[in-house]
Enzyme design. Structure first.
Site, mmCIF file in Angstrom:
data_model
loop_
_atom_site.group_PDB
_atom_site.id
_atom_site.type_symbol
_atom_site.label_atom_id
_atom_site.label_comp_id
_atom_site.label_asym_id
_atom_site.label_seq_id
_atom_site.Cartn_x
_atom_site.Cartn_y
_atom_site.Cartn_z
ATOM 1 N N GLU A 1 9.248 -2.643 -4.456
ATOM 2 C CA GLU A 1 7.808 -2.413 -4.511
ATOM 3 C C GLU A 1 7.570 -0.994 -4.039
ATOM 4 O O GLU A 1 8.014 -0.609 -2.971
ATOM 5 C CB GLU A 1 7.090 -3.445 -3.649
ATOM 6 C CG GLU A 1 5.591 -3.387 -3.760
ATOM 7 C CD GLU A 1 4.975 -2.626 -2.623
ATOM 8 O OE1 GLU A 1 4.395 -1.553 -2.910
ATOM 9 O OE2 GLU A 1 5.088 -3.057 -1.477
ATOM 10 N N CYS B 1 0.681 1.782 0.645
ATOM 11 C CA CYS B 1 0.985 1.919 -0.782
ATOM 12 C C CYS B 1 -0.195 1.448 -1.618
ATOM 13 O O CYS B 1 -0.316 1.804 -2.776
ATOM 14 C CB CYS B 1 2.257 1.173 -1.136
ATOM 15 S SG CYS B 1 2.220 -0.524 -0.639
HETATM 16 C C1 UN1 Z 1 1.687 -1.366 2.132
HETATM 17 O O1 UN1 Z 1 0.692 -0.716 1.924
HETATM 18 O O2 UN1 Z 1 2.803 -0.845 2.159
HETATM 19 O O3 UN1 Z 1 -2.306 -5.413 1.410
HETATM 20 C C2 UN1 Z 1 1.594 -2.827 2.404
HETATM 21 C C3 UN1 Z 1 -2.228 -4.769 2.446
HETATM 22 C C4 UN1 Z 1 -1.210 -5.178 3.482
HETATM 23 C C5 UN1 Z 1 0.142 -4.713 3.098
HETATM 24 C C6 UN1 Z 1 0.205 -3.280 2.666
HETATM 25 N N1 UN1 Z 1 -1.229 -6.600 3.609
HETATM 26 O O4 UN1 Z 1 -2.954 -3.817 2.664
#
Ligand code: UN1
Length: 505
Positions: free
Chosen positions: A248, A282
């Site tokens: 991912e 991300c």
């Molecule tokens: C990430 O941004 O690497 O959905 C993960 C979210 C969190 C996870 C983010 N539960 O913002």
């Protein structure tokens, strides 16, 4: 200098003969710990330990394996405050985010360990009444988990909780920016007495990660992190058909604000999406695609917040944005802010360099960068509106026309991780639902904040798998389709004759 932390291999804290590295608090520049850096020798030892532990671990019942995870669950809950602070100190997220990271970790452990008592596999019909047909899952073996710094407790458990409950053994390399969180988690595995070799920790950099991925004894790779590394992993794994990877990666995520949006929700969702975690998720949004009818009001309200949003000490509860994770990242975000100017955008807010009076006492060495907001033309092929920055760098993209146009802009990226639409019109939401190229979609919400019971991952260049929850089961197990005959002789499906015809003479 604090203690020199070791690797955790085959149930022992182990010295490596490589170099050392330090973990730094990004808000103060203070050193949090010194760590030995894994070399190929330790990678070899850790993978060998995981490989050797596999047969015994897989022979336990899923329920027995999950019992170890329940012990970890209690540790995570009991040490919530302490661990949340450790997350904040090491990666710079403000304290509610630091604690939420730990909460997300125990949610994942709860999901995986709870799932151990749920039915697994499918019973399917057979054409032949005397045959039973069903699917069984077998663990694949050694799972290499490579995790990012921005969720230093939650994401390791996305990978490891499911892999372990399913009967795999684990070699885990946390990000080199957050080894202290890795150390605390390894201490938990040690404390709860997980059998030797079932869980192994390697502290180190990309060279150790690459050696893990390349090792023939590693069956599955779970990776969450940058697109660059994820694509390298996918390439290495593709060359070996017995290996599997779920990666991912990043995104250039957008929040679409339509002419039918509730602007209170739109501004709130956009601020959360763009500035939580200082834009270093991300799933963070770096593009706000806003309809021309509501553009001026949205812009004025968003800019007002971006100018005032509280940047500062992440341990202080009144802070909204902590620092960036490290100096190299300050350079990257700053260079994208400069690039945006060079590409001719209209800058609306520039807090790239925070004035001295905004930097809290004792935090002068922190990696401070505030919001950078600009307007750009959605039709221009600009790098700043198409490449992932991973910081509080946000483009406002005005559109005219209908929802089709908004979704066209949303999809104008190589990535496809997360996206949100803000609208009161269900037809617009339905169009977005059917056409937005994203793995995670939100309506009237920020595009951050996924819960562990949903798959987490993206399409296009954002990933080739969903390394969380139920989807991890796909990555770390192989299915066997079973047919069992309870009849007295052999009967075949598809009308195939089971007679053995012979010539008498
Ligand atoms: C990430 O941004 O690497 O959905 C993960 C979210 C969190 C996870 C983010 N539960 O913002």
């Amino acid at each position: 200098m604090p203690n020199l932390h070791q690797q955790y291999i085959d149930g022992e804290w182990t010295d490596s003969d490589g170099e050392t590295f330090t973990s730094e608090n990004p808000a103060t520049g203070d050193t949090l710990g010194e760590f030995q850096r894994a070399t190929t020798r330790e990678v070899d030892e850790a993978v060998a330990a995981a490989d050797a532990a596999f047969e015994e671990w897989r022979s336990l019942s899923r329920i027995d394996r999950a019992e170890y995870l329940w012990d970890i669950y209690h540790e995570l809950r009991d040490r919530h405050q302490e661990l949340g602070e450790a997350v904040t100190r090491e990666c710079g997220k403000e304290i509610s985010e630091g604690k939420a990271d730990v909460t997300e970790a125990w949610h994942m452990v709860e999901w995986a360990a709870g799932d151990a008592r749920h039915p697994k596999g499918d019973v399917v019909p057979s054409e032949i009444p005397a045959k039973d047909a069903y699917m069984r899952r077998n663990p694949r073996g050694v799972t290499a988990c490579i995790t990012p710094w921005n969720f230093p407790v939650a994401i390791p458990f996305w990978h490891m909780a499911v892999a372990l409950v399913e009967g795999n053994t684990v070699v885990w390399k946390p990000a080199e920016q957050t080894p202290l969180c890795g150390q605390i988690i390894a201490e938990m595995f040690d404390d709860v007495g997980v059998p030797d070799g079932v869980f192994n920790l390697l502290q180190g950099h990309g060279d150790a990660g690459a050696a893990m991925v390349e090792d023939d004894r590693v069956d599955t790779v779970l990776f969450t992190g940058s697109a660059e590394v994820g694509h390298q992993i996918a390439e290495t794994v593709a060359a070996d058909s017995s290996k599997r990877a779920a990666c991912e990666m990043g995104g250039k995520n957008a929040v679409v604000v339509t002419d039918e949006a509730d602007l209170d929700i739109a501004v709130h969702a956009a601020v959360m999406s763009s500035f939580k975690t200082t834009g270093q998720r991300c799933v963070s949004s770096e593009r706000l695609v806003v309809h021309t009818d509501v553009y001026d009001e949205f812009k004025q309200r968003f800019v007002e917040v971006a100018e005032r949003v509280a940047v500062g000490d992440p341990l202080d509860e009144s802070t909204f944005m902590g620092p960036l994770v490290e100096d190299a990242h300050v350079e990257k975000v700053t260079s994208y802010n400069d690039l945006a100017r060079t590409e001719g955008v209209d800058v609306l807010v520039d807090r790239t360099e925070l004035p001295d009076e905004e930097i809290p006492d004792g935090h002068e060495n922190g990696h401070w960068v505030g919001p950078f907001v600009y307007e750009a033309d959605p039709d221009e092929p600009l790098r700043c509106t198409h490449e992932e920055v991973f910081g509080p760098h946000v483009a406002l993209l005005e559109y005219e026309g209908d929802i089709e146009r908004a979704v066209e802009i949303q999809n104008d990226t190589d990535y496809g991780l997360a996206g949100a639409i803000v609208s009161e019109d269900y037809r617009q939401i339905n169009y977005y639902r059917d056409h937005a190229e994203v793995g995670l979609a939100y309506a009237n919400l920020p595009c951050i904040g996924a819960e562990v019971q949903l798959p987490f991952g993206g399409v296009k260049k954002s990933g080739n798998g969903y390394p969380s929850a139920r989807e991890v089961i796909e990555a770390v197990t192989d299915r066997t389709a079973w047919t069992v005959n309870n009849g007295e002789g052999i009967e075949m499906a598809q009308g195939l004759s089971a007679d053995i015809n012979t010539r008498d003479d």
